[in-house]
Design a protein around this motif. Structure first.
Motif, PDB file in Angstrom:
ATOM      1  N   TYR A 177      48.436  12.760  75.452  1.00 57.61           N
ATOM      2  CA  TYR A 177      48.598  13.712  76.363  1.00 57.61           C
ATOM      3  C   TYR A 177      48.123  15.074  75.555  1.00 57.61           C
ATOM      4  O   TYR A 177      47.153  15.457  76.116  1.00 57.61           O
ATOM      5  CB  TYR A 177      49.964  13.980  76.578  1.00 57.61           C
ATOM      6  CG  TYR A 177      50.115  15.094  77.814  1.00 57.61           C
ATOM      7  CD1 TYR A 177      50.366  14.743  79.123  1.00 57.61           C
ATOM      8  CD2 TYR A 177      50.381  16.435  77.184  1.00 57.61           C
ATOM      9  CE1 TYR A 177      50.496  15.663  80.156  1.00 57.61           C
ATOM     10  CE2 TYR A 177      50.728  17.349  78.119  1.00 57.61           C
ATOM     11  CZ  TYR A 177      50.574  17.120  79.539  1.00 57.61           C
ATOM     12  OH  TYR A 177      50.967  18.199  80.495  1.00 57.61           O
TER      13      TYR A 177
ATOM     14  N   ALA B 218      38.578  16.312  84.196  1.00 58.30           N
ATOM     15  CA  ALA B 218      39.775  16.041  84.993  1.00 58.30           C
ATOM     16  C   ALA B 218      40.274  14.670  85.154  1.00 58.30           C
ATOM     17  O   ALA B 218      41.640  14.261  85.016  1.00 58.30           O
ATOM     18  CB  ALA B 218      39.548  16.774  86.373  1.00 58.30           C
ATOM     19  N   PRO B 219      39.554  13.573  85.316  1.00 57.84           N
ATOM     20  CA  PRO B 219      39.942  12.200  85.599  1.00 57.84           C
ATOM     21  C   PRO B 219      40.449  11.671  84.379  1.00 57.84           C
ATOM     22  O   PRO B 219      41.640  10.971  84.251  1.00 57.84           O
ATOM     23  CB  PRO B 219      38.872  11.346  85.839  1.00 57.84           C
ATOM     24  CG  PRO B 219      37.715  12.289  86.543  1.00 57.84           C
ATOM     25  CD  PRO B 219      38.226  13.506  85.611  1.00 57.84           C
TER      26      PRO B 219
ATOM     27  N   HIS C  54      44.156  13.275  83.796  1.00 60.13           N
ATOM     28  CA  HIS C  54      44.973  12.858  84.759  1.00 60.13           C
ATOM     29  C   HIS C  54      45.391  11.473  84.280  1.00 60.13           C
ATOM     30  O   HIS C  54      46.688  10.986  84.342  1.00 60.13           O
ATOM     31  CB  HIS C  54      44.421  12.515  85.876  1.00 60.13           C
ATOM     32  CG  HIS C  54      45.145  11.958  87.165  1.00 60.13           C
ATOM     33  ND1 HIS C  54      46.291  12.620  87.427  1.00 60.13           N
ATOM     34  CD2 HIS C  54      45.030  10.821  87.913  1.00 60.13           C
ATOM     35  CE1 HIS C  54      46.992  11.738  88.494  1.00 60.13           C
ATOM     36  NE2 HIS C  54      46.082  10.716  88.576  1.00 60.13           N
ATOM     37  N   SER C  55      44.593  10.638  83.644  1.00 57.06           N
ATOM     38  CA  SER C  55      44.785   9.208  83.001  1.00 57.06           C
ATOM     39  C   SER C  55      45.641   9.297  82.001  1.00 57.06           C
ATOM     40  O   SER C  55      46.500   8.357  81.853  1.00 57.06           O
ATOM     41  CB  SER C  55      43.691   8.683  82.446  1.00 57.06           C
ATOM     42  OG  SER C  55      43.281   9.092  81.380  1.00 57.06           O
TER      43      SER C  55
ATOM     44  N   GLU D  62      48.993  16.689  85.202  1.00 58.82           N
ATOM     45  CA  GLU D  62      49.238  16.920  86.648  1.00 58.82           C
ATOM     46  C   GLU D  62      47.637  17.572  87.129  1.00 58.82           C
ATOM     47  O   GLU D  62      47.319  18.495  86.567  1.00 58.82           O
ATOM     48  CB  GLU D  62      50.177  17.696  87.058  1.00 58.82           C
ATOM     49  CG  GLU D  62      50.751  17.344  88.335  1.00 58.82           C
ATOM     50  CD  GLU D  62      49.809  18.272  89.609  1.00 58.82           C
ATOM     51  OE1 GLU D  62      49.848  17.666  90.631  1.00 58.82           O
ATOM     52  OE2 GLU D  62      49.395  19.087  89.233  1.00 58.82           O
ATOM     53  N   PRO D  63      46.967  16.842  87.999  1.00 55.69           N
ATOM     54  CA  PRO D  63      45.636  17.372  88.467  1.00 55.69           C
ATOM     55  C   PRO D  63      45.590  19.055  88.771  1.00 55.69           C
ATOM     56  O   PRO D  63      44.701  19.513  88.113  1.00 55.69           O
ATOM     57  CB  PRO D  63      45.359  16.687  89.749  1.00 55.69           C
ATOM     58  CG  PRO D  63      46.079  15.496  89.617  1.00 55.69           C
ATOM     59  CD  PRO D  63      47.421  15.836  88.837  1.00 55.69           C
TER      60      PRO D  63
ATOM     61  N   PHE E  14      45.927  20.844  85.493  1.00 53.97           N
ATOM     62  CA  PHE E  14      44.699  20.849  84.793  1.00 53.97           C
ATOM     63  C   PHE E  14      43.697  21.895  85.333  1.00 53.97           C
ATOM     64  O   PHE E  14      42.936  22.547  84.406  1.00 53.97           O
ATOM     65  CB  PHE E  14      44.374  19.444  84.561  1.00 53.97           C
ATOM     66  CG  PHE E  14      43.176  19.168  83.679  1.00 53.97           C
ATOM     67  CD1 PHE E  14      43.323  19.351  82.382  1.00 53.97           C
ATOM     68  CD2 PHE E  14      41.788  19.150  84.247  1.00 53.97           C
ATOM     69  CE1 PHE E  14      42.018  19.478  81.646  1.00 53.97           C
ATOM     70  CE2 PHE E  14      40.742  19.107  83.412  1.00 53.97           C
ATOM     71  CZ  PHE E  14      40.901  19.026  81.948  1.00 53.97           C
TER      72      PHE E  14
END
Length: 452
Positions: free
Chosen positions: A340, A372-373, A376-377, A381-382, A385
């Motif tokens: 993370y 962004a993806p 998120h992975s 949290e989108p 971010f």
């Protein structure tokens, strides 16, 4: 000659053009054309992609409307009233006028959504007043540049609209998520401003007068109403961001037309002392007439004419980078960092470095779909971010060698670009500190989001 060599030469060539001061969208456009020839892509693809950006992007209609809102707010006199209110609240503190200019940037940003408009408007209004008030002209210009960074964070925000369009996120959620981080950015810069002014002894103090505070608050009521209208409409779902932009433009036009004759009838601004000015005069701004509307609209159209092609060619650039495998390469690098926090901090570093040499729009359009993806992975949290990404992009506005706000502030104040840099350092430190706090405390971005 190998394709890789040609690609390198084209990239070096457009970099040289950028260093010569060629507009960014032209530089990217040349790169896109060159890459299309090298990769054997049809030029029809470029035309189709440019058209699709605007025919399929309803949310992007809000961009020219919010730019127009900023110009209308400035011309009607509402921006001046907001800055007067900020000064009446902070003028008794050392560096109060400089801090008031930062507060005024925050209030103006809550209506305009543009960093350059915020810097230009507040800088042109308050820079002369700050110099008269005993502040160094370089610091005054740097303060306007730094204050403009919140223009894309405090809602409504043009760049949030672009980000939401690209990542298919609710733009209303992005707007709400920017409120607390934007306020923190203003607060952090005010602390930095106070320390600079306290150390140098800058600024004439005015007594804290409840009468002055109340009168300037009354005088700024139209600005507060516009801010509340936008936030209420978006937060409650009554307006989409595009509809909110249209409503705000309509409100500003009505205010301008109605207030102009009332302002003249009440004697204009003959009494410049706020404490002795009649309350009726404080309720009315200077306004503007129908004959002035075309010139105001033309100014907004000129700014839109700069931003719209930049968005379009950046989208095509993103597609070509995907063909070249750049997105996969960057994605693999970021993913290899680990969990993370490693992914989050690596993404922040990439955004910061990119923001030093590019404007926020190409940074967002090129990097957001890649980073962004991945974020998120690993559990970011989108919406959070998005805020972290764009706070980092906003810091680039006062980071050399590009630093768009520094160029804008230099243009409106007449202070040479390189003379501003010294006084942006502490503002940069404050903004980076806020950035890391926002990144490490997700609830700062998500606390106000409506529960669904």
């Amino acid at each position: 000659m190998a394709d890789s060599t040609i690609i390198t030469l084209i990239s070096l060539g457009v970099t040289f053009l950028f260093m010569l001061g060629v507009p960014v969208f032209v530089v990217i456009g040349y790169w896109v054309l060159g890459m299309s020839f090298v990769l054997g892509l049809s030029l029809d693809n470029i035309g189709a992609a440019l058209a699709d950006v605007f025919t399929d992007g309803f949310a992007l209609l809000a961009m020219p409307l919010f730019i127009l809102t900023g110009d209308l707010i400035n011309r009607s006199g509402i921006a001046r009233r907001l800055s007067d209110f900020a000064y009446s609240c902070l003028g008794w503190i050392r560096g109060g006028l400089a801090m008031a200019s930062l507060g005024a940037c925050g209030l103006f940003a809550a209506i305009s959504g543009s960093n350059s408009a915020t810097t230009a408007t507040i800088g042109s209004m308050l820079h002369p007043e700050m110099v008269k008030g005993g502040y160094d002209e370089r610091f005054s210009a740097a303060t306007a540049a730094a204050g403009g960074t919140v223009g894309i964070i405090i809602p409504p925000s043009i760049i949030f609209i672009v980000y939401g369009f690209l990542l298919n996120l609710p733009i209303s959620d992005l707007f709400v998520a920017g409120i607390i981080p934007g306020a923190m950015m203003v607060g952090g810069m005010m602390i930095a401003c106070f320390l600079i002014c306290w150390r140098n002894g800058w600024g004439f103090l005015i007594p804290l007068s409840p009468v002055r505070v109340i009168k300037t608050a009354v005088g700024a009521w139209l600005g507060f109403f516009a801010i509340g209208l936008v936030l209420w409409g978006i937060y409650t779902g009554k307006f989409s961001p595009t509809e909110a932009a249209g409503v705000t433009v309509g409100f500003c036009v009505i205010v301008g037309f109605v207030c102009l004759p009332l302002h003249r009838l009440l004697g204009g601004d003959k009494d410049s002392d706020i404490e002795t000015k009649p309350l009726a005069q404080m309720l009315v701004v200077q306004g503007f007439g129908p004959l002035e509307l075309p010139s105001i609209t033309m100014r907004s159209a000129q700014i839109t004419g700069i931003l719209a092609p930049l968005i379009a060619v950046s989208v095509v650039m993103q597609q070509i980078l995907s063909v070249l495998g750049a997105q996969e390469t960057i994605g693999n690098f970021v993913t290899s960092m680990g969990g993370y926090h490693a992914v989050l901090f690596t993404s922040m570093a990439i955004v910061f470095v990119s923001g030093m040499v590019l404007e926020s729009l190409p940074v967002t359009i090129i990097l957001a779909p890649i980073l962004a993806p991945i974020a998120h992975s690993v559990g970011v949290e989108p919406v959070q971010f998005a805020v972290v990404f764009l706070v980092g992009a906003s810091i680039g506005f006062i980071t050399p060698p590009y630093g768009l706000n520094l160029y804008v502030a230099s243009g409106v104040t007449g202070v040479p670009y390189f003379r501003l840099l010294r006084y942006t350092l502490l503002y940069l430190v404050a903004l980076i500190a806020v950035w890391f706090v926002v990144a490490l405390v997700p609830t700062l971005s998500t606390a106000l989001l409506p529960q669904r």
